[in-house]
Design a protein around this motif. Sequence first.
Motif, mmCIF file in Angstrom:
data_model
loop_
_atom_site.group_PDB
_atom_site.id
_atom_site.type_symbol
_atom_site.label_atom_id
_atom_site.label_comp_id
_atom_site.label_asym_id
_atom_site.label_seq_id
_atom_site.Cartn_x
_atom_site.Cartn_y
_atom_site.Cartn_z
ATOM 1 N N GLN A 70 0.844 -1.191 0.000
ATOM 2 C CA GLN A 70 0.000 0.000 0.000
ATOM 3 C C GLN A 70 0.881 1.244 0.000
ATOM 4 O O GLN A 70 1.873 1.307 0.717
ATOM 5 C CB GLN A 70 -0.861 -0.053 1.255
ATOM 6 C CG GLN A 70 -1.746 1.121 1.493
ATOM 7 C CD GLN A 70 -2.434 0.996 2.844
ATOM 8 O OE1 GLN A 70 -1.783 1.008 3.878
ATOM 9 N NE2 GLN A 70 -3.747 0.878 2.841
ATOM 10 N N THR A 93 -4.842 6.334 0.532
ATOM 11 C CA THR A 93 -4.146 5.039 0.554
ATOM 12 C C THR A 93 -4.489 4.286 -0.721
ATOM 13 O O THR A 93 -5.649 4.189 -1.105
ATOM 14 C CB THR A 93 -4.538 4.203 1.779
ATOM 15 O OG1 THR A 93 -5.958 4.027 1.790
ATOM 16 C CG2 THR A 93 -4.082 4.859 3.063
ATOM 17 N N SER A 132 -7.293 -0.614 1.452
ATOM 18 C CA SER A 132 -6.998 0.739 0.985
ATOM 19 C C SER A 132 -8.266 1.375 0.449
ATOM 20 O O SER A 132 -9.264 0.705 0.196
ATOM 21 C CB SER A 132 -5.947 0.692 -0.118
ATOM 22 O OG SER A 132 -4.763 0.119 0.356
#
Length: 145
Positions: A70, A93, A132
Amino acid sequence: MTKLFATRLALAATMMLLVTPAISAQQDDAAPPAPKPGKPINTGDVLSGELNAMKVRDVKNAGKRVAMYQITSEPRRLPAPNGLCNLETGPETFQLVTSSDAQAAQLKSFVGKEISVKVDEVACASDPGQMSEAVITKWSLIKKQ
């Protein structure tokens, strides 16, 4: 003596009643401005940020723990129809989906460091297992000079 104390107490209570509305009015006026949406990210753009790794359970592979990578970056706006991913400023993210063991090995050495990737395909997170706010399914690592 008791009269003097009662008078001072009444005066203090009256002052508190007068000051309290003024304090709450000042707090309402000092509300922060609404956050601005992030700058757009399109196919071919470069995304930079810190690379993080997490171990997640793979539902397709009998619950085996796999690494998920990520990038944490500034808020970015995705192209239509994804837009802001139901967020005020856009996602911060971005999950990097690895398509091969070679890509996973390439990312493993950069965990905890600042990296840049060229984005070829990006979308808002939609699957329950995604950690995310957005997912980059096609990407290439940009080497720093």
